[in-house]
Design an enzyme around this catalytic site. Structure first.
Site, PDB file in Angstrom:
ATOM      1  N   SER A  87       7.201 -83.176  61.918  1.00 17.03           N
ATOM      2  CA  SER A  87       7.539 -84.508  61.403  1.00 17.03           C
ATOM      3  C   SER A  87       9.036 -84.615  61.149  1.00 17.03           C
ATOM      4  O   SER A  87       9.725 -83.605  60.943  1.00 17.03           O
ATOM      5  CB  SER A  87       6.781 -84.754  60.107  1.00 17.03           C
ATOM      6  OG  SER A  87       7.274 -83.890  59.108  1.00 17.03           O
ATOM      7  N   HIS A 139      11.376 -81.866  59.187  1.00 15.28           N
ATOM      8  CA  HIS A 139      12.592 -81.367  59.842  1.00 15.28           C
ATOM      9  C   HIS A 139      13.792 -81.491  58.906  1.00 15.28           C
ATOM     10  O   HIS A 139      14.560 -80.542  58.724  1.00 15.28           O
ATOM     11  CB  HIS A 139      12.845 -82.167  61.133  1.00 15.28           C
ATOM     12  CG  HIS A 139      14.011 -81.664  61.906  1.00 15.28           C
ATOM     13  ND1 HIS A 139      13.887 -80.799  62.964  1.00 15.28           N
ATOM     14  CD2 HIS A 139      15.339 -81.858  61.737  1.00 15.28           C
ATOM     15  CE1 HIS A 139      15.085 -80.499  63.420  1.00 15.28           C
ATOM     16  NE2 HIS A 139      15.981 -81.138  62.689  1.00 15.28           N
ATOM     17  N   ASP A 145      18.668 -79.412  64.886  1.00 14.01           N
ATOM     18  CA  ASP A 145      19.318 -80.218  65.916  1.00 14.01           C
ATOM     19  C   ASP A 145      19.539 -81.653  65.465  1.00 14.01           C
ATOM     20  O   ASP A 145      20.418 -82.340  65.997  1.00 14.01           O
ATOM     21  CB  ASP A 145      18.426 -80.252  67.179  1.00 14.01           C
ATOM     22  CG  ASP A 145      18.681 -79.065  68.070  1.00 14.01           C
ATOM     23  OD1 ASP A 145      19.850 -78.771  68.336  1.00 14.01           O
ATOM     24  OD2 ASP A 145      17.697 -78.417  68.494  1.00 14.01           O
ATOM     25  N   PHE A 189       1.888 -55.732  83.378  1.00 15.99           N
ATOM     26  CA  PHE A 189       3.266 -55.512  83.855  1.00 15.99           C
ATOM     27  C   PHE A 189       3.760 -54.092  83.611  1.00 15.99           C
ATOM     28  O   PHE A 189       4.971 -53.867  83.541  1.00 15.99           O
ATOM     29  CB  PHE A 189       4.226 -56.532  83.213  1.00 15.99           C
ATOM     30  CG  PHE A 189       3.743 -57.950  83.251  1.00 15.99           C
ATOM     31  CD1 PHE A 189       3.451 -58.561  84.461  1.00 15.99           C
ATOM     32  CD2 PHE A 189       3.539 -58.672  82.083  1.00 15.99           C
ATOM     33  CE1 PHE A 189       2.980 -59.869  84.515  1.00 15.99           C
ATOM     34  CE2 PHE A 189       3.072 -59.976  82.120  1.00 15.99           C
ATOM     35  CZ  PHE A 189       2.796 -60.574  83.336  1.00 15.99           C
ATOM     36  N   GLN A 226       1.760 -63.998  93.242  1.00 12.92           N
ATOM     37  CA  GLN A 226       2.379 -62.767  92.727  1.00 12.92           C
ATOM     38  C   GLN A 226       3.883 -62.771  92.962  1.00 12.92           C
ATOM     39  O   GLN A 226       4.660 -62.364  92.099  1.00 12.92           O
ATOM     40  CB  GLN A 226       1.765 -61.547  93.417  1.00 12.92           C
ATOM     41  CG  GLN A 226       0.400 -61.174  92.904  1.00 12.92           C
ATOM     42  CD  GLN A 226       0.457 -60.733  91.462  1.00 12.92           C
ATOM     43  OE1 GLN A 226       1.012 -59.705  91.140  1.00 12.92           O
ATOM     44  NE2 GLN A 226      -0.083 -61.536  90.576  1.00 12.92           N
ATOM     45  N   GLU A 283       4.867 -56.044  92.765  1.00 12.82           N
ATOM     46  CA  GLU A 283       6.105 -55.816  92.009  1.00 12.82           C
ATOM     47  C   GLU A 283       7.361 -56.360  92.669  1.00 12.82           C
ATOM     48  O   GLU A 283       8.325 -56.712  92.000  1.00 12.82           O
ATOM     49  CB  GLU A 283       6.317 -54.304  91.839  1.00 12.82           C
ATOM     50  CG  GLU A 283       5.271 -53.615  91.015  1.00 12.82           C
ATOM     51  CD  GLU A 283       5.426 -52.114  91.121  1.00 12.82           C
ATOM     52  OE1 GLU A 283       5.948 -51.508  90.179  1.00 12.82           O
ATOM     53  OE2 GLU A 283       5.057 -51.547  92.170  1.00 12.82           O
TER      54      GLU A 283
HETATM   55  C1  FAD Z   1       8.319 -73.080  68.136  1.00 14.47           C
HETATM   56  C2  FAD Z   1       9.295 -73.930  67.365  1.00 14.47           C
HETATM   57  C3  FAD Z   1      10.448 -74.335  67.990  1.00 14.47           C
HETATM   58  C4  FAD Z   1      11.376 -75.100  67.290  1.00 14.47           C
HETATM   59  N1  FAD Z   1      12.527 -75.474  67.935  1.00 14.47           N
HETATM   60  C5  FAD Z   1      13.438 -76.206  67.253  1.00 14.47           C
HETATM   61  C6  FAD Z   1      14.652 -76.601  67.880  1.00 14.47           C
HETATM   62  O1  FAD Z   1      14.903 -76.308  69.050  1.00 14.47           O
HETATM   63  N2  FAD Z   1      15.537 -77.320  67.153  1.00 14.47           N
HETATM   64  C7  FAD Z   1      15.296 -77.657  65.853  1.00 14.47           C
HETATM   65  O2  FAD Z   1      16.124 -78.301  65.245  1.00 14.47           O
HETATM   66  N3  FAD Z   1      14.155 -77.295  65.244  1.00 14.47           N
HETATM   67  C8  FAD Z   1      13.239 -76.584  65.903  1.00 14.47           C
HETATM   68  N4  FAD Z   1      12.082 -76.206  65.273  1.00 14.47           N
HETATM   69  C9  FAD Z   1      11.907 -76.542  63.856  1.00 14.47           C
HETATM   70  C10 FAD Z   1      11.111 -77.811  63.716  1.00 14.47           C
HETATM   71  O3  FAD Z   1      11.922 -78.903  64.048  1.00 14.47           O
HETATM   72  C11 FAD Z   1      10.651 -77.901  62.277  1.00 14.47           C
HETATM   73  O4  FAD Z   1       9.793 -76.808  62.039  1.00 14.47           O
HETATM   74  C12 FAD Z   1       9.876 -79.161  62.042  1.00 14.47           C
HETATM   75  O5  FAD Z   1      10.638 -80.278  62.305  1.00 14.47           O
HETATM   76  C13 FAD Z   1       9.344 -79.200  60.632  1.00 14.47           C
HETATM   77  O6  FAD Z   1       8.471 -80.299  60.506  1.00 14.47           O
HETATM   78  P1  FAD Z   1       6.989 -80.139  59.984  1.00 14.47           P
HETATM   79  O7  FAD Z   1       6.422 -81.491  59.874  1.00 14.47           O
HETATM   80  O8  FAD Z   1       6.218 -79.207  60.834  1.00 14.47           O
HETATM   81  O9  FAD Z   1       7.280 -79.488  58.585  1.00 14.47           O
HETATM   82  P2  FAD Z   1       6.270 -78.706  57.655  1.00 14.47           P
HETATM   83  O10 FAD Z   1       6.201 -77.280  58.075  1.00 14.47           O
HETATM   84  O11 FAD Z   1       4.982 -79.418  57.533  1.00 14.47           O
HETATM   85  O12 FAD Z   1       7.060 -78.820  56.283  1.00 14.47           O
HETATM   86  C14 FAD Z   1       8.309 -78.259  56.146  1.00 14.47           C
HETATM   87  C15 FAD Z   1       8.917 -78.497  54.769  1.00 14.47           C
HETATM   88  O13 FAD Z   1       9.262 -79.855  54.610  1.00 14.47           O
HETATM   89  C16 FAD Z   1       8.731 -80.370  53.417  1.00 14.47           C
HETATM   90  N5  FAD Z   1       8.342 -81.755  53.675  1.00 14.47           N
HETATM   91  C17 FAD Z   1       7.704 -82.222  54.761  1.00 14.47           C
HETATM   92  N6  FAD Z   1       7.580 -83.556  54.675  1.00 14.47           N
HETATM   93  C18 FAD Z   1       8.114 -83.913  53.499  1.00 14.47           C
HETATM   94  C19 FAD Z   1       8.289 -85.144  52.837  1.00 14.47           C
HETATM   95  N7  FAD Z   1       7.873 -86.286  53.358  1.00 14.47           N
HETATM   96  N8  FAD Z   1       8.883 -85.140  51.627  1.00 14.47           N
HETATM   97  C20 FAD Z   1       9.304 -84.006  51.059  1.00 14.47           C
HETATM   98  N9  FAD Z   1       9.187 -82.812  51.652  1.00 14.47           N
HETATM   99  C21 FAD Z   1       8.598 -82.775  52.840  1.00 14.47           C
HETATM  100  C22 FAD Z   1       7.557 -79.489  53.096  1.00 14.47           C
HETATM  101  O14 FAD Z   1       7.328 -79.484  51.695  1.00 14.47           O
HETATM  102  C23 FAD Z   1       8.011 -78.164  53.617  1.00 14.47           C
HETATM  103  O15 FAD Z   1       8.769 -77.501  52.642  1.00 14.47           O
HETATM  104  C24 FAD Z   1      11.136 -75.454  65.948  1.00 14.47           C
HETATM  105  C25 FAD Z   1       9.946 -75.048  65.316  1.00 14.47           C
HETATM  106  C26 FAD Z   1       9.033 -74.294  66.015  1.00 14.47           C
HETATM  107  C27 FAD Z   1       7.772 -73.861  65.320  1.00 14.47           C
END
Ligand code: FAD
Length: 1117
Positions: free
Chosen positions: A130, A134, A143, A585, A981, A1048
């Site tokens: 979300s 983020h 980002d 592998f 392969q 391979e």
């Molecule tokens: C495989 C992978 C690749 C990624 N690659 C990138 C990348 O290339 N670039 C980049 O910038 N990021 C990257 N991320 C990070 C990703 O952007 C963040 O993990 C994500 O945006 C967090 O959002 P979420 O909803 O999952 O947060 P959650 O894990 O659900 O929550 C994260 C935190 O935010 C708080 N929170 C959430 N919503 C609210 C709210 N409304 N009010 C107050 N607090 C809140 C929660 O309390 C918690 O502490 C990556 C993550 C993964 C797992």
């Protein structure tokens, strides 16, 4: 039902966590007062991994998924307000919609966000993560936060107390208390203002690969000009990836206010920004000089971009008669980004003879028998086996020290935890604990971080893993601690004696050459990164100490043997089953025996079935991978490019035990000459013993490293002679039947055919001219093209290892069960076996079935490896089928018009056995290392690959534009599978040579323990155009049906991408007046590419004195 659920609060109680999902905003705010420390779980892409991998504990989790207010989007006159609960994908769609509707000048912040959203993580994460999560996370690599910050976004907060706004600024991003949310507050929405006419926003990022990779450096930049001028009125820059939080270059920006947008301002900006935000030498993540270079390279890109924009909107002469310098077209390529593209390709192969009976499937592109099941998820892998009665789980305790005495192991606290049953140590092993030099469980000493010391048995995997943390081990550090090859050489630390191959008179030849080059090369290792990590289920039987073992292994007989000696029970009591392996592998040749034996000890001691499933971290930490190589070379050659003499010393980093290291160095030396006949050669090699996890077999077995080294020498010679690398390759390639360095006869017909076909099919020469033309017109982007030949020897180099057996049953309904000693690793071996059985028995494949590889059905099997698994087992299946058909012949003769079912029924009536074992004694192979000669390989696979890339000299990014492969699979048993392969191996090779980096801390801890840090190729790394052709009209009488084993060889062809990159880098260096006889070390990562394209930016960055800081990681090759 759905309606009811929407009306009530849902609460789920777990053992340690309570999950509450409120129904409305008010309730959420109340819960936030009650549980101020509890995180909101939105996408869970940040909270989840932190709980799983970093041990974060949250007794209460609040899930606002059903609260509609958090998904609201409001458009106002001055911008957009987006609900914090919107997914990143939704945010991207919303912004793209605005971009398409609003005037360009209003959407510059939105464009920046969209640009980054397209490459942030991957689609799956963007669907879940979300906007609020983020922002609130404030990850240092974020980002979006840098762009939101420069775009002056505000955060709309809400709590029981009411609403308020705070700016998303430097203080918020730094987590300062008075700029932050209060514990009971939540983020409701984010307001992102429109940009203004004289305001410009841009975003830049560079990561290890285009998608699914955290950025190395990411940034948002904004400049506001005084109306109708180029005078800076507002300036802000935020960088991510260079510290633990997003960093602002606020002071620098402040100092530039009032300045005009020109080269003088830019020079000042570089200096100021580097002073203000340069990451220190010890920055986590390393790559410090690269990051510093990116900081200024991005600034330069921003400068150019804005200059272009200003030119568009300022038409009148400016005050002070200022005119914009025209930026030459040549420099504008700095602004183009590589698009994210989907690959397309052509696969070419020869059809079967039109007279081949339609039921005969050999040579046809039959799809993989489990292909659809792989896609639907119905294919059963080891851990899909249902829970067995009384089953327990095992988790491994590994060393945290690189070289230490074990003073004590205290498991008392672990044993007190709920669900914990036992802790298994070396004392519990009834038989042998591995070998003296390679113990299964450490006894008094540990020799690397990740060495297995003991294991916890518990009622669930969660209990077992939790308890692992509580086993207390006291160490006493020991000297020496050796990680690098250089240190190993210094300490004379080797795993086996030096191996040498020599031909001609090397010293004399060096005296008669025009030129000599000497140099060094470092080639990094590689992690197997199969999809299915190591896993095993051991079921002790109640009688006679029998044991059933279900394991993901390329060599179940070795597992069986190891368990037998570990438990001191005969081999015949142990049965190993392998249904299929989710990728091996080479990583599942020797290592599964270790995990299998430890699990068997636990099963033996507790009398319970035990399951061990390694998570990615423990898999990577304990298993080792491809050997890193360090080589010193001396090459003597004539000015026309003919190489007369070579002297090459190779050292591989073997880790702390021998494993396959001696064989790997032998194969590396045997294969080092690749496709070239050089009369005077001396190859030396030795595996180094270091305090790192023990490296092991890996697809290509030394050749990918050795071949790259040879081709790098060729490239270096070409640079010195001023000739193209392909000229040097052609000049030195085998031309006629000749002897290899180990005196085995070799005929290069197919090699030459593959080379010529590849040149033609790729239109190499005309494309090379186009590349040169492109390069002459572009300064910051360069293209490169390279073609590489390959002579790859298959097989084990030992006759014993080439034998194979099969067991074929015909049942009374006519159905046929085929068993053999090969293992399905995804390579389609069983499909090919059924094709062979179908041809031999002359009945369609629909009659055939393969169940599993099983040591009770086919004993004493050889590892499925060395590219020959399908053909040796195929010969055994063929033999069994021929025996059966012979037995049926009298019956068929009597009733030639009868059906298969009738013949089978008649045979049964006549008491003719419908079951036969087949056997293949194997190819003859030998190698005398004393004499340095032998016939170690049954045959060779030849091929050639041509690749074209484009690099961004400012960021080090590269785009794989096109690859053409021509490979000789002779009469392929199944061209679809063989091309699969070749393609798969090529991409894995591309990963080895351009992406994958194993990083170790100065204490010897593997720093990349999963996909976040260790990058394997993704779909966007596949060349945009990818053509694979199998050589037509080719025979290989050695192998079954004149086929070849191609498992391979394609791996090495990935290096054509490496040399295309090297070609592009050379073009950049030439233009900048730098020498082009540089050696690019492998992998050619963005960091290496960027730093090799040395320019004013690489020169202006501060370089730290290595003695003044502790680096985050150390090079081990
Ligand atoms: C495989 C992978 C690749 C990624 N690659 C990138 C990348 O290339 N670039 C980049 O910038 N990021 C990257 N991320 C990070 C990703 O952007 C963040 O993990 C994500 O945006 C967090 O959002 P979420 O909803 O999952 O947060 P959650 O894990 O659900 O929550 C994260 C935190 O935010 C708080 N929170 C959430 N919503 C609210 C709210 N409304 N009010 C107050 N607090 C809140 C929660 O309390 C918690 O502490 C990556 C993550 C993964 C797992």
């Amino acid at each position: 039902m759905a309606e009811d659920l929407n009306k009530e609060t849902l609460t789920f109680y777990g053992e340690r966590v309570t999950w509450i999902s409120p129904i409305n905003l008010n309730e959420l705010l109340e819960l936030k007062v009650k549980y101020p420390k509890s995180p909101l779980v939105m996408g869970n892409t940040s909270v989840g991994p932190a709980m799983k991998f970093q041990g974060h504990v949250h007794p209460v989790l609040l899930s606002p998924a059903r609260i509609s207010e958090l998904s609201m989007v409001t458009k106002t006159n001055d911008g957009l307000t987006i609900g914090a609960g919107c997914s990143l994908d939704q945010v991207m769609q919303i912004l793209m919609d605005e971009v398409s509707k609003l005037p360009e000048e209003k959407t510059r912040t939105y464009r920046g966000l969209v640009k980054h959203l397209k490459s942030l993580a991957g689609q799956q994460i963007r669907n879940m993560a979300s906007l609020g999560g983020h922002i609130i996370n404030r990850h240092g690599y974020s980002d979006l936060n840098p762009i939101l910050a420069v775009g002056n976004a505000t955060l709309n907060l809400i709590s029981k107390e009411g609403r308020r706004q705070i700016p998303l600024n430097e203080q918020f991003l730094a987590g300062l208390e008075d700029a932050d949310l209060k514990p009971e507050e939540i983020l409701e929405s984010v307001h992102i203002p429109h940009s203004e006419k004289w305001e410009f926003v841009a975003a830049f990022r560079q990561a290890q690969c285009q998608q699914n990779a955290f950025p190395d450096v990411t940034c948002g930049m904004r400049v506001l000009f005084k109306e109708c001028t180029d005078t800076i009125e507002g300036f802000s820059i935020f960088y991510g990836g260079i510290g633990s939080t997003t960093v602002s270059a606020q002071k620098s920006c402040q100092q530039l206010l009032g300045r005009r947008w020109n080269a003088l301002m830019l020079d000042e900006a570089y200096r100021l920004v580097l002073d203000e935000v340069s990451p220190p030498g010890s920055t986590p993540g390393g790559m410090v000089e690269f990051k510093r270079t990116l900081i200024v390279s991005f600034l330069f890109k921003f400068y150019l971009e804005i200059l272009q924009e200003l030119k568009k909107i300022i038409t009148l002469p400016l005050s002070n008669n200022h005119q914009y310098p025209d930026i030459s077209e040549k420099f504008l390529s700095a602004l183009e980004e590589f698009p994210v593209t989907v690959s397309r390709g052509v696969q070419e192969f020869q059809g079967v003879d039109p007279n081949q009976p339609p039921h005969d499937p050999v040579g046809r592109p039959i799809h993989h028998q489990s292909g659809i099941k792989h896609a639907t998820g119905e294919a059963i892998f080891c851990d899909d086996l249902p829970v067995v009665d009384k089953e327990l789980f095992l988790a491994l305790v590994t060393s945290t020290r690189a070289h230490a005495k074990i003073i004590s192991i205290d498991a008392s606290e672990a044993l007190e935890l709920p669900g914990v049953v036992d802790v298994i140590t070396a004392k519990d092993i009834p038989g042998t604990n591995g070998t003296d030099d390679d113990t299964l469980l450490a006894v008094d000493e540990v020799l690397c971080v990740g060495q297995i010391i003991c294991a916890v048995v518990a009622e669930s995997d969660v209990y077992a893993k939790r308890a692992v943390e509580k086993v207390k081990i006291i160490y006493q550090d020991q000297e020496p601690v050796i990680f690098t090859i250089e240190d190993a050489i210094k300490h004379n630390s080797y795993l086996s004696s030096e191996k040498k191959l020599e031909q001609g008179n090397v010293e004399e030849a060096f005296e008669n050459v025009d030129q000599i080059i000497e140099g060094e090369m470092h080639i990094g290792g590689q992690e197997h990164f199969y999809m299915e990590t190591q896993r095993v289920l051991v079921i002790p039987k109640t009688e006679d100490k029998e044991m059933e073992i279900y394991i993901s292994s390329q060599d179940p007989s070795f597992v069986q043997k190891t368990v037998s000696s570990t438990l001191s029970i005969p081999i015949n009591r142990i049965t190993c089953h392998v249904k299929r392996v989710g990728g091996g592998f080479g990583g599942k040749v020797s290592k599964p025996a270790v995990y299998g034996a430890i699990t068997a000890v636990a099963a033996n001691k507790t009398d319970h079935p035990i399951r061990l499933v390694l998570d990615r971290k423990v898999d990577m930490l304990t298993k080792g991978g491809r050997h890193p190589l360090f080589a010193k070379y001396k090459v003597g050659f004539m000015n026309n490019g003919r190489i007369k003499a070579m002297d090459v010393k190779c050292y591989i980093n073997g880790g702390y035990t021998l494993d396959d290291s001696e064989m790997v160095i032998e194969y590396l030396l045997l294969k080092l000459e690749n496709a070239y006949k050089i009369n005077n050669l001396r190859f030396w090699g030795q595996p180094c013993k270091t305090n790192l996890p023990s490296n092991t077999a890996f697809r290509g077995f030394g050749f990918p490293q050795g071949g790259l080294l040879m081709e790098s020498c060729i490239t270096a010679v070409a640079a010195k002679c001023g000739l193209s690398p392909e000229k040097i390759r052609e000049k030195n390639m085998y031309k006629r039947v000749d002897k290899t360095i180990y005196k085995q006869a070799y005929s290069p017909d197919k090699l030459i055919r593959c080379w010529n076909e590849c040149l033609n099919k790729s239109s190499y020469h005309s494309r090379k001219a186009e590349v040169e033309n492109f390069n002459s017109k572009n300064y910051w982007k360069k293209k490169g093209i390279a073609i590489v030949p390959m002579k790859f020897s298959v097989g084990f180099g030992m006759t014993t290892y080439h034998q194979a057996a099969a067991l074929v049953h015909i049942y009374t309904d006519g159905s046929v069960l085929v068993s053999h000693g090969g293992n399905e690793l995804g390579q389609g071996i069983h499909t090919k076996m059924l094709q062979i059985a179908s041809r031999e028995l002359k009945i369609p494949m629909s009659y055939m079935h393969f169940c599993e590889t099983n040591t009770a059905t086919v004993p004493n099997t050889i590892a499925t490896a060395a590219s020959i698994g399908s053909e040796v087992n195929g010969k055994a299946v063929q033999n069994a089928c021929q025996i059966l058909l012979k037995r049926l012949e009298p019956i068929i003769k009597k009733n030639p018009e009868g059906t298969w079912e009738e013949w089978v029924a008649a045979a049964f009536e006549k008491r003719i056995s419908l079951s036969a074992t087949g056997y293949f004694r194997g190819y003859k192979a030998n190698m005398d290392w004393e004499k340095g000669e032998g016939d170690p390989f049954p045959y060779y696979v030849e091929g050639a690959a041509c690749s074209e890339v484009e690099i961004d000299c400012l960021t080090g990014a590269h785009k794989n534009i096109r690859t053409d492969i021509v490979l000789d699979a002779s009469c392929s048993i199944n061209p679809a599978i063989d091309i699969g392969q070749i393609e798969g191996a090529f991409i894995q090779g591309l990963g080895l040579y351009t992406l994958e980096e194993l990083k170790y801390s100065p204490e010897g801890v593997l720093l990349c323990q999963g996909p976040d840090e260790y990058k394997i190729p993704t779909v966007t790394d596949i060349p945009e155009e990818f053509h694979v052709s199998l050589l037509t009209s080719s025979q290989n009488p050695m192998a079954i049906y004149s086929s070849k084993g191609v498992g391979e060889s394609g791996m090495f062809l990935g290096c054509s991408v490496f040399f295309a990159i090297s070609d592009a880098v050379a073009a950049a260096r030439k233009e900048r007046g730098l020498t082009d006889d540089f050696i690019l070390n492998s992998p050619a990562t963005p960091e290496r590419i960027r730093m090799a394209c040395a320019d004013k930016f690489t020169e202006m960055i501060p370089i730290d004195d290595a003695k003044t800081f502790k680096p985050w990681c150390i090079p081990i090759a």
